[in-house]
Scaffold this active site. Structure first.
Site, mmCIF file in Angstrom:
data_model
loop_
_atom_site.group_PDB
_atom_site.id
_atom_site.type_symbol
_atom_site.label_atom_id
_atom_site.label_comp_id
_atom_site.label_asym_id
_atom_site.label_seq_id
_atom_site.Cartn_x
_atom_site.Cartn_y
_atom_site.Cartn_z
ATOM 1 N N GLU A 102 25.495 -64.110 150.377
ATOM 2 C CA GLU A 102 25.211 -62.543 150.169
ATOM 3 C C GLU A 102 25.150 -61.906 151.440
ATOM 4 O OE1 GLU A 102 21.969 -62.793 146.411
ATOM 5 O OE2 GLU A 102 21.125 -63.160 148.470
ATOM 6 N N CYS A 115 25.128 -56.509 156.835
ATOM 7 C CA CYS A 115 24.198 -57.889 157.101
ATOM 8 C C CYS A 115 24.729 -59.154 156.711
ATOM 9 C CB CYS A 115 22.794 -57.548 156.674
ATOM 10 S SG CYS A 115 21.837 -58.572 156.923
ATOM 11 N N CYS A 122 18.352 -72.020 154.850
ATOM 12 C CA CYS A 122 17.762 -72.078 156.035
ATOM 13 C C CYS A 122 16.790 -73.109 156.309
ATOM 14 C CB CYS A 122 17.053 -70.695 156.307
ATOM 15 S SG CYS A 122 16.523 -70.439 158.117
ATOM 16 N N CYS A 126 10.338 -69.631 157.370
ATOM 17 C CA CYS A 126 9.273 -68.756 157.851
ATOM 18 C C CYS A 126 8.342 -68.714 156.420
ATOM 19 C CB CYS A 126 9.647 -67.528 158.206
ATOM 20 S SG CYS A 126 10.730 -67.578 159.657
ATOM 21 N N CYS A 129 9.449 -65.528 154.090
ATOM 22 C CA CYS A 129 10.848 -65.308 153.827
ATOM 23 C C CYS A 129 11.192 -66.079 152.462
ATOM 24 C CB CYS A 129 11.602 -65.593 155.174
ATOM 25 S SG CYS A 129 13.462 -65.288 154.855
ATOM 26 N N GLY A 169 19.774 -67.363 156.952
ATOM 27 C CA GLY A 169 20.043 -68.669 157.835
ATOM 28 C C GLY A 169 19.700 -68.473 159.126
ATOM 29 N N CYS A 342 15.485 -57.381 153.998
ATOM 30 C CA CYS A 342 15.023 -58.635 154.732
ATOM 31 C C CYS A 342 14.270 -59.702 154.049
ATOM 32 C CB CYS A 342 14.348 -58.520 156.215
ATOM 33 S SG CYS A 342 15.068 -56.876 157.069
HETATM 34 N N1 SAH Z 1 16.941 -66.461 161.282
HETATM 35 C C1 SAH Z 1 17.156 -65.259 161.842
HETATM 36 C C2 SAH Z 1 17.749 -64.214 160.887
HETATM 37 C C3 SAH Z 1 17.398 -64.152 159.619
HETATM 38 S S1 SAH Z 1 16.150 -63.402 159.234
HETATM 39 C C4 SAH Z 1 15.742 -64.940 162.274
HETATM 40 O O1 SAH Z 1 14.642 -65.317 162.063
HETATM 41 O O2 SAH Z 1 15.715 -63.909 162.943
HETATM 42 C C5 SAH Z 1 16.277 -61.729 159.728
HETATM 43 C C6 SAH Z 1 14.829 -60.959 159.712
HETATM 44 O O3 SAH Z 1 14.363 -60.636 158.445
HETATM 45 C C7 SAH Z 1 13.967 -61.524 160.596
HETATM 46 O O4 SAH Z 1 13.248 -60.680 161.509
HETATM 47 C C8 SAH Z 1 12.932 -61.974 159.490
HETATM 48 O O5 SAH Z 1 11.656 -62.241 160.016
HETATM 49 C C9 SAH Z 1 12.975 -60.837 158.424
HETATM 50 N N2 SAH Z 1 12.403 -61.059 157.116
HETATM 51 C C10 SAH Z 1 12.452 -62.193 156.583
HETATM 52 N N3 SAH Z 1 11.631 -62.239 155.521
HETATM 53 C C11 SAH Z 1 11.059 -60.878 155.372
HETATM 54 C C12 SAH Z 1 10.424 -60.332 154.645
HETATM 55 N N4 SAH Z 1 9.668 -60.900 153.311
HETATM 56 N N5 SAH Z 1 9.821 -58.997 154.628
HETATM 57 C C13 SAH Z 1 10.305 -58.439 155.721
HETATM 58 N N6 SAH Z 1 11.179 -59.077 156.764
HETATM 59 C C14 SAH Z 1 11.493 -60.405 156.471
#
Ligand code: SAH
Length: 357
Positions: A102, A115, A122, A126, A129, A169, A342
């Protein structure tokens, strides 16, 4: 299952994987003129509306046919595009093995931000996420990343373009392909995007940070920190690939090599990392690092186990950091209603809000 193979069609190498040397070698072996390389690069990188060899107007018919027999013009099929009221567009793209990637395109004042993803799924998982809920499916190739960028570019044109590698990722777990792709972004005869307009976000993969400083010292680095101490960070990111005590010195040497300010991303989770105590702790942690802090309101994802911080907590946290002299901003979330914000990008189907589809 490979949908193209299932149809009995051969899986041709895609054009995006061929820039520049392999294509130059192929043209030479085919006794084609060297300037055909520049013409193909022009169509591929500068003309996002071009979607087949047939469209490459200045190529002779015989060459177009030979190219079509040997290469796929694009490795991705656009499946659906969703637009949200704020102008954000999410594109779902079908890969040739049936998986999906995407992209999100966000018009902002005077420029467009795209983006992009670097992996399907991934491995980091986290807890807040959605992108990594099922773990890693596979890395994207450099050609797939290039194709996804082409398809995400606004058809009606744009003034200036920013690229953020913040989709699905962990980019530094796919460093070799990322490097090839970023080189295509930078190249004059490639996408020709100024390095300062490209940002890569990592959860803190140390070898990647070192290589990135060497290979792309003019690009921007963002680091997903989300907590001011190890214990809290492990709670939020159980699979974090480095410790805070290793990450901070690595970023100090990143800054001394590149002189680029690091941006820390900090997702605001109610009652977990958004207290005044954590703000003070964060200010102390980042005291002697040249950086910016981007506070990110938590976006909702299916099965979200955390609650987003109320506005008041975000303002209080921001105020405390500012009082301590830190450079802090709060991210405006875009594309929430189309699940393009995000952490909402999904590796699987059927998980999206039916209202969005
Ligand atoms: N793996 C990389 C890039 C992908 S995530 C990284 O961790 O930086 C890109 C951003 O989106 C990161 O800062 C991540 O923490 C944020 N993100 C992921 N899930 C989210 C959510 N549910 N709400 C807000 N930000 C989120």
């Amino acid at each position: 299952m490979d949908p193209e193979k299932a149809k009995g069609e051969p899986l041709l190498p895609s054009l995006g994987e061929m820039f520049f040397q392999p294509l130059e070698d192929w043209l030479k072996a085919e006794n084609e003129k060297r300037f055909r390389l520049d013409q193909l690069a022009e169509w591929y990188f500068k003309r996002p509306e071009c979607s087949s060899f047939e469209d490459c107007g200045n190529l002779p018919k015989a060459l177009k046919e030979k190219l079509s027999r040997n290469f796929a013009f694009c490795s991705l099929k656009p499946e659906k595009a969703l637009s949200s009221r704020d102008g954000t567009e999410k594109n779902t793209l079908l890969l040739r093995d049936g998986l999906r990637t995407e992209t999100v395109t966000m018009p902002m004042d005077g420029h467009t931000t795209v983006c992009l993803s670097t992996q399907v799924g991934c491995p980091v998982r986290c807890r807040f996420c959605f992108s990594g809920r099922d773990g890693l499916k596979r890395n994207l190739t450099a050609g797939e990343m290039a194709d996804s960028l082409r398809l995400a570019l606004p058809k009606e044109g744009f003034e200036s373009l920013n690229i953020v590698i913040m989709g699905m990722g962990e980019p530094f777990f796919n460093y070799a392909n990322l490097k090839t792709f970023l080189s295509l972004c930078q190249a004059k005869r490639g996408f020709n995007i100024g390095s300062r307009r490209v940002t890569v976000s990592t959860v803190g993969v140390l070898p990647g940070i070192v290589k990135f400083a060497e290979d792309f010292p003019q690009m921007n680095l963002a680091v997903s920190l989300h907590a001011p101490n190890e214990k809290l960070r492990r709670l939020i990111i159980p699979g974090a690939p480095s410790k805070i005590s290793e990450l901070i010195p690595a970023l100090k040497s990143y800054f001394s090599k590149t002189k680029r300010l690091v941006t820390f991303e900090y997702v605001m989770i109610e009652g977990i990392n958004d207290g005044i105590k954590e703000a003070g702790e964060l200010a102390r942690l980042l005291r002697d690092l040249d950086c910016k802090i981007n506070l990110i309101p938590l976006n909702d994802v299916p099965g979200q186990e955390f609650s987003g911080s109320p506005e008041a907590n975000i303002l209080r946290f921001e105020g405390k950091l500012r009082e301590c002299g830190l450079n802090v901003t709060v991210r405006r979330s875009k594309g929430g209603e189309i699940k393009g914000a995000c952490g909402q990008l999904a590796a699987r189907r059927g998980e999206e809000d039916p209202k969005a589809g």
